[in-house]
Design an enzyme around this catalytic site. Structure first.
Site, PDB file in Angstrom:
ATOM      1  N   CYS A 117      -5.303  39.387  12.368  1.00 22.06           N
ATOM      2  CA  CYS A 117      -4.777  38.224  13.103  1.00 22.06           C
ATOM      3  C   CYS A 117      -4.009  38.645  14.361  1.00 22.06           C
ATOM      4  O   CYS A 117      -3.823  37.836  15.275  1.00 22.06           O
ATOM      5  CB  CYS A 117      -3.875  37.390  12.215  1.00 22.06           C
ATOM      6  N   HIS A 257       0.887  33.220  16.448  1.00 19.42           N
ATOM      7  CA  HIS A 257      -0.313  33.096  15.616  1.00 19.42           C
ATOM      8  C   HIS A 257      -0.131  31.933  14.644  1.00 19.42           C
ATOM      9  O   HIS A 257       0.899  31.809  13.989  1.00 19.42           O
ATOM     10  CB  HIS A 257      -0.545  34.410  14.857  1.00 19.42           C
ATOM     11  N   ASN A 287      -5.622  28.338  10.116  1.00 11.75           N
ATOM     12  CA  ASN A 287      -5.468  29.726  10.564  1.00 11.75           C
ATOM     13  C   ASN A 287      -6.843  30.250  10.977  1.00 11.75           C
ATOM     14  O   ASN A 287      -7.720  30.412  10.126  1.00 11.75           O
ATOM     15  CB  ASN A 287      -4.876  30.553   9.409  1.00 11.75           C
TER      16      ASN A 287
HETATM   17  O1  UT7 Z   1      -2.275  35.159   9.046  1.00 12.39           O
HETATM   18  C1  UT7 Z   1      -1.893  35.872   7.897  1.00 12.39           C
HETATM   19  C2  UT7 Z   1      -2.670  35.315   6.719  1.00 12.39           C
HETATM   20  N1  UT7 Z   1      -1.860  34.415   5.970  1.00 12.39           N
HETATM   21  C3  UT7 Z   1      -1.494  34.719   4.747  1.00 12.39           C
HETATM   22  O2  UT7 Z   1      -1.823  35.784   4.267  1.00 12.39           O
HETATM   23  C4  UT7 Z   1      -0.722  33.691   3.960  1.00 12.39           C
HETATM   24  C5  UT7 Z   1       0.779  33.799   4.051  1.00 12.39           C
HETATM   25  N2  UT7 Z   1       1.327  33.016   2.965  1.00 12.39           N
HETATM   26  C6  UT7 Z   1       1.392  31.659   2.975  1.00 12.39           C
HETATM   27  O3  UT7 Z   1       1.041  31.023   3.955  1.00 12.39           O
HETATM   28  C7  UT7 Z   1       1.921  30.984   1.751  1.00 12.39           C
HETATM   29  O4  UT7 Z   1       2.401  31.954   0.853  1.00 12.39           O
HETATM   30  C8  UT7 Z   1       0.837  30.094   1.032  1.00 12.39           C
HETATM   31  C9  UT7 Z   1       0.545  28.852   1.855  1.00 12.39           C
HETATM   32  C10 UT7 Z   1      -0.441  30.876   0.804  1.00 12.39           C
HETATM   33  C11 UT7 Z   1       1.381  29.634  -0.325  1.00 12.39           C
HETATM   34  O5  UT7 Z   1       2.591  28.897  -0.141  1.00 12.39           O
HETATM   35  P1  UT7 Z   1       3.875  29.278  -1.012  1.00 12.39           P
HETATM   36  O6  UT7 Z   1       4.921  28.297  -0.657  1.00 12.39           O
HETATM   37  O7  UT7 Z   1       4.173  30.725  -0.806  1.00 12.39           O
HETATM   38  O8  UT7 Z   1       3.373  28.987  -2.475  1.00 12.39           O
HETATM   39  P2  UT7 Z   1       3.314  29.979  -3.707  1.00 12.39           P
HETATM   40  O9  UT7 Z   1       2.189  30.944  -3.565  1.00 12.39           O
HETATM   41  O10 UT7 Z   1       4.685  30.521  -3.945  1.00 12.39           O
HETATM   42  O11 UT7 Z   1       2.950  28.981  -4.883  1.00 12.39           O
HETATM   43  C12 UT7 Z   1       3.851  27.929  -5.289  1.00 12.39           C
HETATM   44  C13 UT7 Z   1       3.134  27.086  -6.340  1.00 12.39           C
HETATM   45  C14 UT7 Z   1       2.480  27.915  -7.458  1.00 12.39           C
HETATM   46  O12 UT7 Z   1       2.599  27.198  -8.651  1.00 12.39           O
HETATM   47  P3  UT7 Z   1       3.753  27.574  -9.715  1.00 12.39           P
HETATM   48  O13 UT7 Z   1       3.523  29.008 -10.059  1.00 12.39           O
HETATM   49  O14 UT7 Z   1       5.053  27.354  -8.997  1.00 12.39           O
HETATM   50  O15 UT7 Z   1       3.506  26.616 -10.813  1.00 12.39           O
HETATM   51  C15 UT7 Z   1       1.022  27.958  -7.040  1.00 12.39           C
HETATM   52  O16 UT7 Z   1       0.159  28.104  -8.149  1.00 12.39           O
HETATM   53  O17 UT7 Z   1       2.075  26.337  -5.731  1.00 12.39           O
HETATM   54  C16 UT7 Z   1       0.842  26.590  -6.433  1.00 12.39           C
HETATM   55  N3  UT7 Z   1      -0.241  26.524  -5.458  1.00 12.39           N
HETATM   56  C17 UT7 Z   1      -0.841  25.376  -5.099  1.00 12.39           C
HETATM   57  N4  UT7 Z   1      -0.644  24.105  -5.508  1.00 12.39           N
HETATM   58  C18 UT7 Z   1      -1.413  23.155  -4.944  1.00 12.39           C
HETATM   59  C19 UT7 Z   1      -0.795  27.542  -4.754  1.00 12.39           C
HETATM   60  N5  UT7 Z   1      -1.763  27.058  -3.946  1.00 12.39           N
HETATM   61  C20 UT7 Z   1      -1.800  25.720  -4.153  1.00 12.39           C
HETATM   62  C21 UT7 Z   1      -2.588  24.685  -3.598  1.00 12.39           C
HETATM   63  N6  UT7 Z   1      -2.347  23.424  -4.020  1.00 12.39           N
HETATM   64  N7  UT7 Z   1      -3.532  24.910  -2.680  1.00 12.39           N
END
Ligand code: UT7
Length: 330
Positions: A117, A257, A287
């Site tokens: 990226c 980005h 993204n």
């Molecule tokens: O350009 C670089 C590339 N980008 C990246 O590599 C991504 C960088 N990271 C992010 O943007 C964020 O970490 C994400 C958007 C991917 C995830 O957001 P988050 O606030 O960090 O969520 P999380 O992974 O901590 O998950 C929170 C909860 C989890 O459930 P529990 O364990 O709290 O019950 C996940 O299972 O949200 C759940 N979850 C979802 N729920 C609904 C994860 N993805 C989803 C989804 N819809 N799509």
């Protein structure tokens, strides 16, 4: 690694987004997610995806032709094509070679850059060096991706983020406008595993097993990437401003980005920059990796947000880890 100069200028910009929209409501029908969750956690409402049969070079060529038209150049004028992509048409030859053929840039050298990226600013810095050295006069720098081809639409943690698109700029010897003042590049190879496409290269060649294990799709550890992105973006932006002998408040517009609106927001908060100095379009395109900065730059220009003399800071972060930043006097 940094460099200062007052020579290379951006004389044209262009972008191309495929017309097909993939909305959060479409994703609700594909995986266990909701429009509300995606907007709250990422800021994304929809993204663009290509139809079957469309490759990265198709998007790149359209963006490149628009940038050339904006610069009032013809493809025959181009000396060099540098494309940043993590989704090349093939592992080799370079996507830039396909672009060269598709736009008819018969005189141009052509190669690709891979810095995920952060890659577009890496490519910009290479182009800038060719201009500074006097070894090229008209350089096409492209960021282009078909991320939908490497996105696992059964994995809700990754598939909500990515979209397809391309952006391009033309670099020429400075004419006092849109000068690239500074570029700064960095990397940390101790985190190669937090954001990667595991299979299909020499380390893990494609096999029936890698396909069964879905290793031909993007994998990341979201929370780790999220934190590393904010830390490294904050640092590279501070360094770039300091290297340019500027103060943070001198910067008129920040184009980061477009990975996650919350990453942009948290980075700006750490830097003490108000959000009205940010240009973003992640809500429309998601993204798009290498393509996000040149698409945003082109859009900001066309919307009249960039005014002559404005100082614009570009910054990006991605797999590698890699990061990069640049200041342009518009
Ligand atoms: O350009 C670089 C590339 N980008 C990246 O590599 C991504 C960088 N990271 C992010 O943007 C964020 O970490 C994400 C958007 C991917 C995830 O957001 P988050 O606030 O960090 O969520 P999380 O992974 O901590 O998950 C929170 C909860 C989890 O459930 P529990 O364990 O709290 O019950 C996940 O299972 O949200 C759940 N979850 C979802 N729920 C609904 C994860 N993805 C989803 C989804 N819809 N799509």
């Amino acid at each position: 690694m940094s460099q200062n100069n007052h020579r290379a200028s951006i004389t044209g910009t262009g972008a191309f987004l495929p017309p097909k929209r993939l909305t959060n409501f479409d994703l609700e029908r594909m995986v266990d997610t909701t429009d509300a969750w995606i907007i709250k956690r990422t800021g994304i409402k929809e993204r663009r995806v290509v139809e079957n049969g469309v490759a990265t070079s198709d998007l790149a060529s359209k963006a490149a032709l628009r940038a050339l038209e904006d610069a009032k150049l013809s493809p025959e004028d181009v000396d060099l094509i540098i494309t940043s992509t993590v989704t090349p048409d093939n592992l080799f030859p370079a996507t830039s070679c396909y672009v060269q053929q598709k736009i008819g840039a018969k005189k141009a050298g052509a190669f690709d850059v891979l810095a995920a990226c952060a890659g577009f600013i890496y490519a910009l810095s290479i182009g800038q060096n060719f201009i500074n050295a006097g070894t090229a006069s008209n350089v096409l720098v492209i960021g282009a991706e078909c991320l939908s081809k490497v996105t696992d639409y059964t994995d809700r943690s990754t598939c909500i983020l990515f979209g397809d698109g391309a952006g391009a700029i033309v670099l020429q010897k400075g004419n006092g406008h849109c000068e690239v003042l500074t570029t700064l590049l960095g990397a940390d190879g101790s985190h190669t595993d937090v954001l990667t496409l595991p299979a299909g290269g020499s380390k893990i060649p494609t096999s029936t097993k890698t396909i069964e294990d879905r290793l031909h799709y993007i994998k990341f550890r979201g929370r780790e990437v999220f934190k590393l992105a904010i830390t490294n973006l904050t640092e590279v932006i501070r360094q770039t401003v300091a290297t340019s002998n500027l103060k943070m408040e001198d910067i008129d517009l920040f184009i980061l980005h477009q990975s996650n609106y919350r990453i942009i927001e948290a980075t700006m908060e750490r830097l003490g920059v108000p959000m009205d100095k940010i240009f973003y379009n992640i809500d429309k395109y998601g993204n798009t990796s290498s393509a996000s900065i040149p698409i945003a730059l082109d859009e900001a220009k066309r919307e009249g947000i960039l005014k002559p003399g404005n100082l614009v800071l570009l910054a990006a972060f991605g797999g590698g880890l890699t990061w990069s930043s640049s200041i342009i006097r518009w």
